[in-house]
Design an enzyme around this catalytic site. Structure first.
Site, short mmCIF file in Angstrom:
data_model
loop_
_atom_site.label_atom_id
_atom_site.label_comp_id
_atom_site.label_asym_id
_atom_site.label_seq_id
_atom_site.Cartn_x
_atom_site.Cartn_y
_atom_site.Cartn_z
N GLY A 39 8.10 11.14 6.95
CA GLY A 39 7.21 12.26 6.62
C GLY A 39 6.83 12.12 5.15
O GLY A 39 7.70 11.94 4.29
N ASN A 43 9.37 12.01 2.06
CA ASN A 43 9.54 10.72 1.36
C ASN A 43 9.25 10.86 -0.13
O ASN A 43 9.95 10.31 -0.98
CB ASN A 43 8.59 9.66 1.93
CG ASN A 43 8.88 9.28 3.37
OD1 ASN A 43 9.98 9.52 3.86
ND2 ASN A 43 7.90 8.68 4.04
N GLU A 140 -0.52 16.31 5.89
CA GLU A 140 0.14 16.23 7.20
C GLU A 140 0.45 17.61 7.76
O GLU A 140 0.69 17.76 8.95
CB GLU A 140 1.41 15.38 7.10
CG GLU A 140 1.11 13.90 6.90
CD GLU A 140 2.33 13.02 6.95
OE1 GLU A 140 2.25 11.95 7.58
OE2 GLU A 140 3.36 13.36 6.34
N ASN A 184 -5.37 6.30 -0.94
CA ASN A 184 -5.39 4.84 -0.90
C ASN A 184 -6.84 4.39 -0.61
O ASN A 184 -7.76 5.22 -0.58
CB ASN A 184 -4.37 4.29 0.10
CG ASN A 184 -4.70 4.63 1.54
OD1 ASN A 184 -5.82 5.04 1.86
ND2 ASN A 184 -3.74 4.46 2.42
N GLY A 222 -2.98 -1.05 -2.88
CA GLY A 222 -2.10 -2.02 -2.22
C GLY A 222 -1.70 -3.12 -3.18
O GLY A 222 -1.21 -2.84 -4.29
N GLY A 225 -2.60 -2.98 -6.98
CA GLY A 225 -2.10 -1.96 -7.92
C GLY A 225 -2.79 -0.62 -7.74
O GLY A 225 -2.89 -0.11 -6.62
N ASP A 247 8.24 -4.42 4.00
CA ASP A 247 7.77 -3.24 4.74
C ASP A 247 6.99 -2.35 3.76
O ASP A 247 7.57 -1.81 2.82
CB ASP A 247 8.98 -2.49 5.31
CG ASP A 247 8.61 -1.27 6.15
OD1 ASP A 247 7.40 -0.94 6.24
OD2 ASP A 247 9.53 -0.64 6.71
N THR A 249 5.53 0.46 4.53
CA THR A 249 5.51 1.87 4.92
C THR A 249 6.17 2.73 3.84
O THR A 249 7.27 2.42 3.39
CB THR A 249 6.29 2.09 6.24
OG1 THR A 249 6.07 0.99 7.11
CG2 THR A 249 5.86 3.37 6.92
N ASP A 253 4.10 6.87 -0.87
CA ASP A 253 5.01 7.99 -1.15
C ASP A 253 5.90 7.67 -2.35
O ASP A 253 6.14 8.53 -3.21
CB ASP A 253 5.87 8.30 0.07
CG ASP A 253 5.03 8.65 1.29
OD1 ASP A 253 3.93 9.20 1.09
OD2 ASP A 253 5.47 8.36 2.41
O1 RIB Z 1 3.76 7.40 4.34
C1 RIB Z 1 4.67 6.98 5.35
C2 RIB Z 1 5.01 8.12 6.25
O2 RIB Z 1 3.86 8.53 6.96
C3 RIB Z 1 6.04 7.76 7.30
O3 RIB Z 1 7.35 8.06 6.88
C4 RIB Z 1 5.59 8.58 8.51
O4 RIB Z 1 6.53 9.53 8.87
C5 RIB Z 1 4.27 9.21 8.13
O5 RIB Z 1 4.40 10.53 7.80
#
Ligand code: RIB
Length: 307
Positions: A39, A43, A140, A184, A222, A225, A247, A249, A253
């Site tokens: 989330g 994060n 979100e 982004n 990305g 920078g 990774d 992901t 955050d």
């Molecule tokens: O930015 C990454 C996050 O986006 C993930 O942890 C996922 O849960 C989504 O919310």
């Protein structure tokens, strides 16, 4: 009271690594699976707390096992939770596909209880927001809640950051409440209708957002920078690498959390962007989102090694 207050969601990340995504109607074999905390708001709060910021999160959880993961994650990182418990819903989850070759990701997030964060939830945390140095939110949770929180922060003179993720159409009056927006590349394209494939294009897109009322635009790019642009300065900060990318992901955050901490410490904004880039640069060398966030010591060591 906290220096950094974040309104956002927690979900459980279910992360699958595979060589490619399945096509519709197809089943493929993956190479690994991890369940962990995620989330964007959560994060970012973990990143900020790990980087040394006194941090609170305002959110909503169900009463279930995923909510227990949220509380354990925040306790470990030192995040102060301000949670509305919602027994009529569930704590949400995200499906995350991670491409083996690149570490790049694609995500579906179902916010569950956090998708019911309300204006009343925000009003209940008014004093907390008013007492912050920096307020951050994302997209979100419902936009009316984000807007009300930005209004409260702005009225109290708190620095406001909107991370407009995932991308959504936004009214100019909401953008005008933001001291800094941190999209982004794809979110910038979606917000402006302009391409963002080069630094020059990012500058033009930033100008479009400045014209709509944001105080400053900080576009994460990305592997290139980030670009910071306001009405007097335009600075491209290159990526700060900490090793092989496994990774990506949660990199955005990590960036937002680290950036916010540096701002609360009174650093110049471009210095704060470098701090955010270092935070993100370390996070992408590890799997997962919140579990990949670096400590303050790690961020400082990386920045010191840059000279
Ligand atoms: O930015 C990454 C996050 O986006 C993930 O942890 C996922 O849960 C989504 O919310």
């Amino acid at each position: 009271m906290s220096d950094i207050v974040i309104l956002g969601i927690f979900v459980a990340d279910t992360a699958y690594r595979a060589d490619r995504q399945p096509k519709m109607g197809e089943t493929i074999l993956g190479t690994s699976f991890i369940l962990g905390p995620g989330g964007k708001g959560s994060n970012q709060s973990v990143a900020a707390a790990m980087a040394g910021g006194k941090t609170s999160i305002i959110t909503r959880l169900g009463k279930d096992a995923f909510a227990d993961i949220a509380r354990a994650t925040w306790a470990k990182a030192g995040v102060m939770p301000h949670v509305t418990e919602d027994a009529e819903s569930y704590t949400g989850a995200a499906y995350i596909f991670i491409e083996n070759a690149t570490g790049n990701n694609a995500i579906i997030v179902a916010a569950g209880a956090a998708g019911r964060i309300s204006v009343a939830d925000v009003e209940a945390s008014r004093a907390l927001i008013e007492g912050a140095k920096v307020f951050i939110t994302q997209l979100e949770q419902p936009i009316p809640a984000a807007k009300r929180a930005l209004e409260i922060a702005r009225a109290a003179g708190v620095r406001t950051i909107l991370n407009p993720a995932p991308a959504a159409p936004l009214e100019d009056d909401l953008l005008a409440l933001c001291d800094i927006v941190t999209p982004n590349e794809s979110e910038t394209e979606s917000l402006t209708g302009l391409p963002v494939t080069t630094i020059a294009e990012a500058e033009a897109a930033a100008d479009a957002l400045l014209a709509r009322g944001v105080g400053a635009c900080l576009i994460t790019l990305g592997e290139r920078g980030a670009l910071y642009r306001d009405r007097t300065r335009s600075v491209h900060v290159p990526v700060i690498s900490a090793g092989k990318v496994v990774d990506t992901t949660g990199a955005g955050d990590a960036f937002n959390g680290g950036f916010a901490v540096a701002l609360t410490e009174g650093r110049d904004v471009v210095d704060a962007v470098r701090f955010g880039c270092a935070t993100a640069g370390i996070s992408v060398t590890r799997p997962g989102t919140a579990p990949a966030m670096p400590s303050r010591a790690e961020i400082e060591a990386l920045l010191a090694a840059q000279g």
